[in-house]
Scaffold this motif. Structure first.
Motif, PDB file in Angstrom:
ATOM      1  N   LEU A 165       0.837  -1.205   0.000  1.00  0.00           N
ATOM      2  CA  LEU A 165       0.000   0.000   0.000  1.00  0.00           C
ATOM      3  C   LEU A 165       0.871   1.254   0.000  1.00  0.00           C
ATOM      4  CD1 LEU A 165      -2.893  -0.958   2.443  1.00  0.00           C
ATOM      5  CD2 LEU A 165      -2.706  -1.305  -0.021  1.00  0.00           C
TER       6      LEU A 165
ATOM      7  N   VAL B  99       0.811   4.399  -2.637  1.00  0.00           N
ATOM      8  CA  VAL B  99       0.695   5.836  -2.371  1.00  0.00           C
ATOM      9  C   VAL B  99       1.977   6.540  -2.784  1.00  0.00           C
ATOM     10  CG1 VAL B  99      -0.988   5.518  -0.545  1.00  0.00           C
ATOM     11  CG2 VAL B  99       1.421   5.710   0.065  1.00  0.00           C
TER      12      VAL B  99
ATOM     13  N   TYR C  72       1.699   7.564  -6.372  1.00  0.00           N
ATOM     14  CA  TYR C  72       0.931   8.782  -6.636  1.00  0.00           C
ATOM     15  C   TYR C  72       1.531  10.005  -5.962  1.00  0.00           C
ATOM     16  CZ  TYR C  72      -2.040   5.664  -9.002  1.00  0.00           C
ATOM     17  OH  TYR C  72      -2.476   4.731  -9.891  1.00  0.00           O
TER      18      TYR C  72
ATOM     19  N   GLU D 295      -3.991   9.792 -14.172  1.00  0.00           N
ATOM     20  CA  GLU D 295      -4.960   9.485 -13.124  1.00  0.00           C
ATOM     21  C   GLU D 295      -4.947  10.523 -12.016  1.00  0.00           C
ATOM     22  OE1 GLU D 295      -2.293   7.909 -14.152  1.00  0.00           O
ATOM     23  OE2 GLU D 295      -1.760   6.212 -12.903  1.00  0.00           O
TER      24      GLU D 295
ATOM     25  N   TYR E  42     -12.020  11.180 -10.216  1.00  0.00           N
ATOM     26  CA  TYR E  42     -12.250  10.142  -9.191  1.00  0.00           C
ATOM     27  C   TYR E  42     -11.003   9.332  -8.875  1.00  0.00           C
ATOM     28  CZ  TYR E  42     -16.933  11.647 -10.019  1.00  0.00           C
ATOM     29  OH  TYR E  42     -18.019  12.440 -10.143  1.00  0.00           O
ATOM     30  N   GLY E  43      -9.857   9.901  -9.283  1.00  0.00           N
ATOM     31  CA  GLY E  43      -8.594   9.186  -9.063  1.00  0.00           C
ATOM     32  C   GLY E  43      -8.394   8.826  -7.593  1.00  0.00           C
ATOM     33  N   TYR E  44      -8.547   9.788  -6.722  1.00  0.00           N
ATOM     34  CA  TYR E  44      -8.278   9.570  -5.305  1.00  0.00           C
ATOM     35  C   TYR E  44      -9.207   8.517  -4.707  1.00  0.00           C
ATOM     36  CZ  TYR E  44      -7.828  10.736  -0.321  1.00  0.00           C
ATOM     37  OH  TYR E  44      -7.670  10.677   1.030  1.00  0.00           O
ATOM     38  N   PRO E  45     -10.560   8.694  -4.870  1.00  0.00           N
ATOM     39  CA  PRO E  45     -11.419   7.642  -4.301  1.00  0.00           C
ATOM     40  C   PRO E  45     -11.110   6.274  -4.896  1.00  0.00           C
ATOM     41  CG  PRO E  45     -12.731   9.503  -5.100  1.00  0.00           C
ATOM     42  CD  PRO E  45     -11.317   9.813  -5.464  1.00  0.00           C
TER      43      PRO E  45
ATOM     44  N   VAL F 246      -8.287   5.029  -6.013  1.00  0.00           N
ATOM     45  CA  VAL F 246      -7.077   4.454  -5.404  1.00  0.00           C
ATOM     46  C   VAL F 246      -7.373   3.984  -3.984  1.00  0.00           C
ATOM     47  CG1 VAL F 246      -4.848   5.118  -4.436  1.00  0.00           C
ATOM     48  CG2 VAL F 246      -5.380   5.631  -6.812  1.00  0.00           C
ATOM     49  N   MET F 247      -8.078   4.808  -3.226  1.00  0.00           N
ATOM     50  CA  MET F 247      -8.383   4.442  -1.855  1.00  0.00           C
ATOM     51  C   MET F 247      -9.186   3.137  -1.808  1.00  0.00           C
ATOM     52  SD  MET F 247      -6.778   6.650  -0.124  1.00  0.00           S
ATOM     53  CE  MET F 247      -7.256   6.700   1.593  1.00  0.00           C
TER      54      MET F 247
ATOM     55  N   MET G  90      -6.966   0.206  -2.756  1.00  0.00           N
ATOM     56  CA  MET G  90      -6.075  -0.219  -1.679  1.00  0.00           C
ATOM     57  C   MET G  90      -6.839  -0.964  -0.595  1.00  0.00           C
ATOM     58  SD  MET G  90      -3.197   2.762  -1.294  1.00  0.00           S
ATOM     59  CE  MET G  90      -4.343   3.970  -0.698  1.00  0.00           C
TER      60      MET G  90
ATOM     61  N   PHE H  23       2.317   4.773   5.871  1.00  0.00           N
ATOM     62  CA  PHE H  23       1.320   4.661   4.802  1.00  0.00           C
ATOM     63  C   PHE H  23       0.393   5.872   4.803  1.00  0.00           C
ATOM     64  CE2 PHE H  23      -3.175   3.452   4.080  1.00  0.00           C
ATOM     65  CZ  PHE H  23      -3.123   3.314   2.705  1.00  0.00           C
TER      66      PHE H  23
ATOM     67  N   GLY I 256       2.025   8.830   3.573  1.00  0.00           N
ATOM     68  CA  GLY I 256       2.200   8.631   2.118  1.00  0.00           C
ATOM     69  C   GLY I 256       0.930   9.028   1.387  1.00  0.00           C
ATOM     70  N   VAL I 257      -0.205   8.657   1.970  1.00  0.00           N
ATOM     71  CA  VAL I 257      -1.485   8.998   1.350  1.00  0.00           C
ATOM     72  C   VAL I 257      -1.581  10.519   1.139  1.00  0.00           C
ATOM     73  CG1 VAL I 257      -3.976   9.170   1.777  1.00  0.00           C
ATOM     74  CG2 VAL I 257      -2.763   6.990   2.161  1.00  0.00           C
TER      75      VAL I 257
ATOM     76  N   MET J 151       0.307  12.174  -1.740  1.00  0.00           N
ATOM     77  CA  MET J 151      -0.075  11.927  -3.122  1.00  0.00           C
ATOM     78  C   MET J 151      -0.468  13.248  -3.783  1.00  0.00           C
ATOM     79  SD  MET J 151      -2.037   8.273  -3.120  1.00  0.00           S
ATOM     80  CE  MET J 151      -3.445   8.769  -2.157  1.00  0.00           C
ATOM     81  N   ASN J 152      -0.281  13.261  -5.071  1.00  0.00           N
ATOM     82  CA  ASN J 152      -0.453  14.512  -5.798  1.00  0.00           C
ATOM     83  C   ASN J 152      -1.785  14.627  -6.538  1.00  0.00           C
ATOM     84  OD1 ASN J 152       2.125  15.382  -4.988  1.00  0.00           O
ATOM     85  ND2 ASN J 152       3.062  14.179  -6.618  1.00  0.00           N
ATOM     86  N   PHE J 153      -2.831  13.942  -6.070  1.00  0.00           N
ATOM     87  CA  PHE J 153      -4.134  14.055  -6.739  1.00  0.00           C
ATOM     88  C   PHE J 153      -4.584  15.502  -6.701  1.00  0.00           C
ATOM     89  CE2 PHE J 153      -4.170   9.509  -5.942  1.00  0.00           C
ATOM     90  CZ  PHE J 153      -4.588   9.048  -7.173  1.00  0.00           C
TER      91      PHE J 153
ATOM     92  N   THR K   6     -13.586  15.863  -5.310  1.00  0.00           N
ATOM     93  CA  THR K   6     -13.450  14.470  -4.891  1.00  0.00           C
ATOM     94  C   THR K   6     -11.997  14.089  -4.649  1.00  0.00           C
ATOM     95  OG1 THR K   6     -13.410  13.854  -7.216  1.00  0.00           O
ATOM     96  CG2 THR K   6     -15.526  13.657  -6.078  1.00  0.00           C
ATOM     97  N   ASN K   7     -11.087  14.861  -5.181  1.00  0.00           N
ATOM     98  CA  ASN K   7      -9.683  14.509  -5.019  1.00  0.00           C
ATOM     99  C   ASN K   7      -9.049  15.183  -3.804  1.00  0.00           C
ATOM    100  OD1 ASN K   7      -9.487  12.631  -6.938  1.00  0.00           O
ATOM    101  ND2 ASN K   7      -8.535  13.921  -8.510  1.00  0.00           N
TER     102      ASN K   7
END
Ligand SMILES: [Mg+2]
Ligand SMILES: [Mg+2]
Ligand SMILES: [Mg+2]
Ligand SMILES: [Mg+2]
Ligand SMILES: [Mg+2]
Ligand SMILES: [Mg+2]
Ligand SMILES: [Mg+2]
Ligand SMILES: [Mg+2]
Ligand SMILES: [Mg+2]
Ligand SMILES: [Mg+2]
Ligand SMILES: [Mg+2]
Ligand SMILES: [Mg+2]
Ligand SMILES: [Mg+2]
Ligand SMILES: [Mg+2]
Ligand SMILES: [Mg+2]
Ligand SMILES: [Mg+2]
Ligand SMILES: [Mg+2]
Ligand SMILES: [Mg+2]
Ligand SMILES: [Mg+2]
Ligand SMILES: [Mg+2]
Ligand SMILES: [Mg+2]
Ligand SMILES: [Mg+2]
Ligand SMILES: [Mg+2]
Ligand SMILES: [Mg+2]
Ligand SMILES: [Mg+2]
Ligand SMILES: [Mg+2]
Ligand SMILES: [Mg+2]
Ligand SMILES: [Mg+2]
Ligand SMILES: [Mg+2]
Ligand SMILES: [Mg+2]
Ligand SMILES: [Mg+2]
Lengths: 336, 336, 336, 336, 336
Positions: free
Chosen positions: C285, C289, C292, C305, C310-313, C315-316, C319, E287, E290-291, E294-296, E301-302
């Motif tokens: 995991l 992260v 990204y 992405e 909706y990239g973040y949701p 990925v979440m 995972m 982790f 790390g989340v 991320m570069n979303f 939503t991101n």
């Protein structure tokens, strides 16, 4: 409970040897003892007090009764007018929690006179009851063949019960042997130790019995007649077999324990392999993505690949390749 | 199957001792027994009923037959008119799953009279058949040399079969010894335990046989004549050797087990080394790239190296240097 | 302390055998010894000097006293006019730190003459005091039955004390057996070793005593009369039982040690499983992260992405799915 | 090869006992045997056929030759006219791969008559050659002292060779003892097992020899004269020493194995410590840098330290402090 | 060095038995031997040549001297005119490296005639010197009591030295027992093995001595008079005690080794727990950070939490909570 039978003129007759209160009557006992023919007094499931009365009436030394009451080690002792054999009835009983069965033993005192047999015990003895029933059913020939032969019949029955105990222990060992191959549960080791403990207790019953019976098998005591010796040798042979089996079973539990202990090592080994594979694959990859997460900026020498159009796919493909190679390697060395 | 041979006046004659139904005929048996010359009744592969008939005809005690039928421990017992030796034919048989071969034994009762030999068994006994064939092929001298010599021939053959069993066990041990050096498979430990179990069973056959044969080797029983003693000593020597080999093989399996258990420890050790090398190399490096992934900003004191033109190559070279040094260290301490 | 009693004409009489300074008086001692009737001198809790005086007065060899003073191994030795038995009083004493109880033993020299008994010890012996009290309380019959019977009474008492020691050791073993199932504390192993050490010391007391008593149980020495033999056999039986129990207890401690050692392996195994589960779930995991967190930029091929709404949701959720699958797997293989 | 020497009238004379084809000549052999004076026939390095011829000429039972040919266990057997001792010449030979030396043994049959000695073997026996050379060199006194003394000389030589074997095994053990302290190589365990195997084989030679020689040392057989007994006792003493040393060496290999197995555990322990130190230092630090890699933004509560002018140096110093403290702790608990 | 003393008419006289060159003089020796009264020749610290001279003069068999020179196993042998006891002086000597002390033994040959004693050794023997000094100091009574008593005095002294050796070994064991509780140093295991090796060597001295002395304690040889027997029994008792202690000490070293091996397992267990706690706490936290690294981007939503004013404090508090919960859990399961 005191009961008595006399064999005379080809008939077996049951004789009452208790007074009105159910206590042993010394006069009756003495008459049974001295009557012509072979007589047998069954004083099992009796209390210590009754046993002392019976012994006194038969002229049996008080230490004999004490040995029975105190349930000491099996043995054979020769006295002038009788031979005393202390043996044990053994059975496996469930303990306080499941799987904690235990070897339980009860004393059986066999006092063999010239033409009388006196069986003493503080507990009901199934083996004695069985032989008594045989006599009661009219198997007169049993007493006809003498007091020593009747004592042999009781012994033979007790030894048959030993085989039953061993059979049940063997079943447990087989269950445990299946367990150890699949389980690292600490309860398995406890079960193995329980069996070992049972074998230990059982050996404490059978070992001294074997040593004691050799005296009877050799026909040393006057009360064991030459024609009965071979029956005692037969019982002795069975006991040697039982002692042998006990040792073998003990060896089997040692083997089971070794396998069990190894199963734990083996499991730790497997766990470590899993961890090593996961760490070896992901630590380098995480390092790589960490590299491209660095914030160097400001010139063509600082991370130009971040701005290369195919940088991302290239890195992803490169990491995939590394992962595949590593997994292939781990498969080859049998880690996965 | 009951068959009989009589040696008299330099000739061997086969005598039918069964009635029309194939059951043993008491009269015929008694005549064979009492005839002048050395006679031999082979009552192997017979059922318990037939054995009892033969024994009765020969005046052999019923407990002798019971010992054969119940397949009790090997032993020698002297009776007034004969000597009874209970021995075993042993062979390795495949068990229910492969590699689960087991030592299988069958009782052979040798009843040696002054000029007769009676062999009793509920199973077909290859060793007895072989000696019977030798007699049938006209090897009259075999019976000519007496009932005790004929019994020796059967014993000698049985003991040769013991050596064959040991040879096969030895082969298995050699296979296992090769296994343990390369495999941490739990099946290897099971195989080792199987061999140990076989040796245990085999010892149960050979140990009491050795103890019993010493009586014959000393020539104690009347039926063993002085001129035959040395042959029994020869068989006895072989048994001592077999018991010795059994112990040695047991020791070898212990050694194999030690190596096996160590192979597992060794493997865990190797796995841990791999993990340690990977983690030790990549954890610090990942930390370093993490440092340059931090988002400090806003002044000359906050991460100026991110803006230095050669920051990125310098960090990469530095990390490479760290990795090389660590790998060199791990090679030196023999981790990789 | 020296005291003396003489039994004569159905009366027990206490006789003073010390002079005015409380030292043993040779004349008095000799008179006590030679008087008609059974006499007993209790020279326990005496110093070496007093013991030597008493021995000289009784014509007892000086080496006898030296054996008592030096507290050598239990043994029985026959001299012309007396039999000398050296036995031990045993008790469990607390050592310098808690749980370090130790088997402490004190010498008891029993010198049995034809009609006299002389008990020698440098320490107070509870067993001797108890028998002395029985005599003093008027249990005349005790001395009436002879010097050998009086010596038996002391022995019997000492052996009863052995059973008490074993009872306390058994209690400790039971405590330890409960411990090993729950604890990997190194103190548990120390406790097990302490019990083993106690059993070792105790065996050093009981083993030679058993070997020595067989001589008395057989009634070899002249001073042990036939009618007393059976009492000595009774004590001997008890000692055989004690030696047996000692061996059994030793086996139990071996089992406890095995379980303990396994508890540690087991614990390491559990710890590794925990570590492996955590690392196997979070390392991948964290890698994801990390991906990204990379700074690729500048085109549709570089991390599109990141810019997907909706990239973040996604990925979440992805995972979470990975984590759930891995945890399910670990549960199935019994890691958690 | 058959050769013979006769001692008579203070002279030793070599006698040819083969016919023109080099085969043993029965007549010559019988003459040598029956001639006045002490005679010796050396039939070593002979084939089974020749041995049978020699034995027949000397009136030696055929089972004696079979025992020599089959190389059975060492033993002593008394016959009417001679005593037969089967012993072994032992040497260490290299096996198929280096370090796989093995104990090789060859049978030596010593047949001792009243005034003759016959040595039988299918192999050349260095010990016999040496004694033959002593006789040939004119050491007449050797035969002069009788056939039993000559046999003793051969035995003495064989036993000296046993000491040489033990010396070489001891050297190997010393090498292995050095190995185990530095190496976790599985080959070390194999080497230890090889030595154990050698000791096992060697014990199979020496144990029965010792048991057999006690008969000669007691001078039981008629052919061993009282004045020679003490020489046999001397050989017997040496064998007791050899058997003792063998046991001691076996104990030493057990110790070496324990150390070896522990070296592996120890190594795993060290490896784990390394891993733990690295992970414990870098996991927290990587977490910290991860914190400052987070992208929180938009207000004074969200990561103000990122914008603090001394944020970066402060974090770096803080992490260094954490690392130093942890390393100091690990040094204190002896992990590094 | 050869010296001699004769006791006659209540006086002890030292006699010179060397010629002018200091070599043993056969005539003098023979005169000393044959003179009336008890004589003693002390030939310790002598070379083999001198010993052979002395033996010849005394009519002692040459094998006796060879046994002393070759330092063979302790034993007792009866000859017609004398009894020969070979015993050993034992001491612990430092080996080539510290902690490598070794049991060193030197032969002492006691040749006991009717009225003479001859002590043979190639080494100076402290025990012999001590007894010689007692004689020289005028302890005439020592020789007065006979040659067998003088030999006993030497034996008694040697055995006292054995107790000293055991005392020193016990001290080492106590040191090692303290070591094993705190150290996983491989040197500890070496030290344990050294002690075991010492006990092994020491047993090689004491075991055969005990077996040999039983012959003297029974008074079998003619030269041991009934009145001296009890002294030999006393020495024998001491040796039984020594052999017992040796076994007990060996058991103690086994216990120490078990604890040591367990200390290593235990340490590995502790190390793994530390690693597991650290990894389990920081891997999830890393982790989490790390989340948020991320570069979303690009929509509600991101990662809206990145822009939430209290996102950073909320995450930090959340992670702290997770860490606290995990640490509490680990404390509860006793990992920290
Ligand atoms: Mg009792
Ligand atoms: Mg019952
Ligand atoms: Mg039955
Ligand atoms: Mg149980
Ligand atoms: Mg029978
Ligand atoms: Mg039977
Ligand atoms: Mg068959
Ligand atoms: Mg054969
Ligand atoms: Mg076979
Ligand atoms: Mg099998
Ligand atoms: Mg033979
Ligand atoms: Mg072990
Ligand atoms: Mg002492
Ligand atoms: Mg006390
Ligand atoms: Mg009692
Ligand atoms: Mg203690
Ligand atoms: Mg008894
Ligand atoms: Mg009793
Ligand atoms: Mg035992
Ligand atoms: Mg043979
Ligand atoms: Mg050769
Ligand atoms: Mg020699
Ligand atoms: Mg080898
Ligand atoms: Mg000797
Ligand atoms: Mg010698
Ligand atoms: Mg030597
Ligand atoms: Mg010295
Ligand atoms: Mg002393
Ligand atoms: Mg040493
Ligand atoms: Mg003594
Ligand atoms: Mg003493």
């Amino acid at each position: 409970m005191i009961r008595s039978a006399v064999y005379h003129d080809d008939t077996v007759e049951t004789v009452d040897v208790t007074d009105d209160d159910g206590d042993p009557a010394a006069d009756d006992l003495r008459r049974v003892r001295d009557t012509e023919g072979v007589s047998w007094v069954d004083a099992t499931a009796a209390d210590a007090h009754e046993l002392r009365h019976v012994a006194e009436a038969f002229g049996v030394h008080s230490l004999v009764v004490e040995d029975v009451v105190n349930n000491v080690r099996p043995k054979v002792e020769s006295f002038e007018e009788y031979t005393f054999a202390l043996v044990k009835e053994a059975e496996l009983t469930r303990g306080d929690t499941p799987f904690h069965e235990e070897v339980h033993d009860e004393p059986v005192g066999l006092v063999v006179g010239d033409d009388w047999l006196c069986v003493l015990s503080t507990e009901p003895i199934a083996a004695v009851d069985a032989v008594w029933d045989a006599v009661a059913r009219g198997d007169g020939r049993l007493l006809d063949r003498g007091a020593d032969y009747a004592a042999y019949r009781v012994l033979d029955r007790l030894v048959d019960e030993y085989f039953e105990v061993l059979d049940r222990i063997e079943t447990t060992i087989e269950l445990v042997e299946e367990d150890v191959l699949v389980s690292t549960d600490i309860g398995t080791l406890e079960r193995i130790n329980n069996v070992r403990r049972d074998l230990l207790s059982f050996r404490k019953v059978t070992w001294p019995t074997r040593s004691a019976l050799v005296v009877l098998a050799r026909g040393d005591p006057e009360q064991i007649r030459p024609e009965t010796e071979k029956y005692y040798r037969d019982v002795y042979d069975h006991l040697v077999e039982i002692v042998d089996l006990t040792e073998t079973y003990r060896d089997l539990t040692s083997g089971a324990r070794d396998i069990y202990l190894n199963t734990v090592s083996q499991s730790t080994n497997e766990v470590m392999k899993t961890l090593t594979v996961v760490a070896t694959v992901f630590l380098p990859l995480t390092f790589v993505v960490g590299v491209y997460g660095m914030n160097f900026e400001g010139g063509p020498t600082n991370m130009p690949e971040l701005r290369w159009a195919y940088g991302y796919p290239a890195v992803m493909v490169g990491m995939l390749a590394v992962a595949v190679v590593m997994l292939a390697y781990f498969r080859r060395v049998d880690y996965i």
